[in-house]
Design an enzyme around this catalytic site. Structure first.
Site, PDB file in Angstrom:
ATOM      1  N   CYS A   1     -46.677  41.547  64.189  1.00  0.00           N
ATOM      2  CA  CYS A   1     -47.800  42.149  64.763  1.00  0.00           C
ATOM      3  C   CYS A   1     -49.142  41.869  64.161  1.00  0.00           C
ATOM      4  O   CYS A   1     -49.704  40.839  64.069  1.00  0.00           O
ATOM      5  CB  CYS A   1     -47.390  43.726  64.726  1.00  0.00           C
ATOM      6  SG  CYS A   1     -48.506  44.702  65.970  1.00  0.00           S
TER       7      CYS A   1
ATOM      8  N   HIS B   1     -42.106  43.866  67.079  1.00  0.00           N
ATOM      9  CA  HIS B   1     -41.514  44.454  65.930  1.00  0.00           C
ATOM     10  C   HIS B   1     -39.976  44.460  65.745  1.00  0.00           C
ATOM     11  O   HIS B   1     -39.394  45.429  66.213  1.00  0.00           O
ATOM     12  CB  HIS B   1     -42.051  45.889  65.846  1.00  0.00           C
ATOM     13  CG  HIS B   1     -43.402  46.116  65.703  1.00  0.00           C
ATOM     14  ND1 HIS B   1     -44.105  46.466  64.625  1.00  0.00           N
ATOM     15  CD2 HIS B   1     -44.568  46.191  66.812  1.00  0.00           C
ATOM     16  CE1 HIS B   1     -45.432  46.301  64.430  1.00  0.00           C
ATOM     17  NE2 HIS B   1     -45.670  46.413  66.022  1.00  0.00           N
TER      18      HIS B   1
ATOM     19  N   GLU C   1     -38.260  45.032  62.965  1.00  0.00           N
ATOM     20  CA  GLU C   1     -37.790  45.974  62.154  1.00  0.00           C
ATOM     21  C   GLU C   1     -37.712  47.178  63.031  1.00  0.00           C
ATOM     22  O   GLU C   1     -37.211  48.600  62.334  1.00  0.00           O
ATOM     23  CB  GLU C   1     -39.164  46.340  61.013  1.00  0.00           C
ATOM     24  CG  GLU C   1     -40.294  47.111  61.244  1.00  0.00           C
ATOM     25  CD  GLU C   1     -41.327  46.480  61.988  1.00  0.00           C
ATOM     26  OE1 GLU C   1     -42.439  46.865  62.538  1.00  0.00           O
ATOM     27  OE2 GLU C   1     -41.047  45.213  62.420  1.00  0.00           O
TER      28      GLU C   1
END
Length: 224
Positions: free
Chosen positions: A85, A202, A204
Site C-alpha cells: 500500500c 494488504h 497482512e
C-alpha cells in the site's frame, strides 16, 4: 530470518505486519525510520499508512528518507523487500519498482475485499500458489491506481513481472473488478529482480484466521 518493518510518521500498518509475520513464525520488529535498520536485518517490509500525511504525492517524501537508501542497498544485495500500500507507493517513488500509484479513478478512498489473480507463481511472493489462483485480499487506499507508460507496461508483461491482477471471484479480469482503474488491472509487480515486490492490497490483513481470510499467508510466507 529477521524482518524489519519500517515505520515512518503516519505509518499505521506496521504492527499489523509484525503480528502477521509472527503468526507465520517470522522474527519481525518495527524499525523507526530515523534509527535506521538493525544490523541483522535480512528482510524488509515497508507497510501501509499515510507517511508524512501523503503530502506532495503519496510516498514521495518517505522515499527521500535515509532509511530508504538502506533498503535499496539491501535489495541490491538480494535481501527480500516487500512494499504494501503506502509502502508500494514509497517503493515506486524510490525506484525499487516501476510505475507509480496515483489517485483512484473513482476519486474516493476505497476499503473493501477484492479478488486477485496470481499471474506469476515462480517468485518468492507467489511460490505458495499456482498461476491462475484467485486470492481474496483487502484494499484500503485513495491513491492505489497503478499507472505506467505503454512501452514500460509492455516490458513489464514481457518480463513476467506482474504478480497479481484484480479480477472477479471467477478469476476474470474485468473493468468492474478493477477497483481503482489500474493499468492492466495490475495489483502488484516485482522490481528488476523478483525478491523485491510492491503491491497495493494488504496481505497482512488476510493472514490471521480471526480476520476471516488467510489468503495472504503465502505472500508473507516468503519471509518464513
Amino acid at each position: 530470518m529477521t524482518v524489519a518493518v519500517v515505520r515512518f510518521g503516519g505509518s499505521n500498518c506496521d504492527r499489523d505486519a509484525v503480528r502477521a509475520l509472527a503468526h507465520l513464525g517470522v522474527d519481525a520488529a518495527v524499525a523507526w525510520h530515523d534509527d535506521g535498520l538493525p544490523a541483522d536485518t535480512d528482510g524488509v517490509v515497508v507497510p501501509g499508512g499515510f507517511s508524512y500525511g501523503d503530502y506532495l504525492r503519496a510516498g514521495a517524501m518517505a522515499a527521500q528518507s535515509p532509511v530508504v537508501a538502506e533498503v535499496r542497498a539491501l535489495a541490491a544485495d538480494g535481501v527480500p523487500v516487500l512494499g504494501v500500500c503506502n509502502g508500494a507507493q514509497i517503493g515506486c517513488e524510490a525506484g525499487l519498482a516501476p510505475g507509480a500509484f496515483t489517485t483512484n479513478a473513482s476519486a474516493r478512498f476505497q476499503c473493501e475485499r477484492v479478488h486477485l489473480r496470481v499471474e506469476n507463481a515462480t517468485t518468492p511472493w507467489t511460490a505458495a500458489y499456482s498461476e491462475g489462483d484467485v486470492l481474496e485480499i483487502p484494499i484500503a487506499h485513495g491513491e492505489g491506481r497503478f499507472e505506467i507508460d505503454d512501452d514500460a507496461y509492455a516490458d513489464l508483461v514481457a518480463d513476467d513481472r506482474v504478480l497479481f491482477r484484480y479480477c472477479n471471484a471467477d478469476g476474470e479480469v474485468t473493468e468492474a473488478a478493477n477497483p481503482n482503474g489500474s493499468t492492466g488491472a495490475v495489483a502488484g509487480v516485482t522490481g528488476d529482480r523478483d525478491h523485491v515486490a510492491v503491491m497495493m492490497p494488504h496481505p497482512e490483513r488476510a493472514t490471521l484466521p480471526a480476520l476471516g481470510a488467510t489468503d495472504g499467508q503465502g505472500i508473507l510466507g516468503a519471509f518464513a
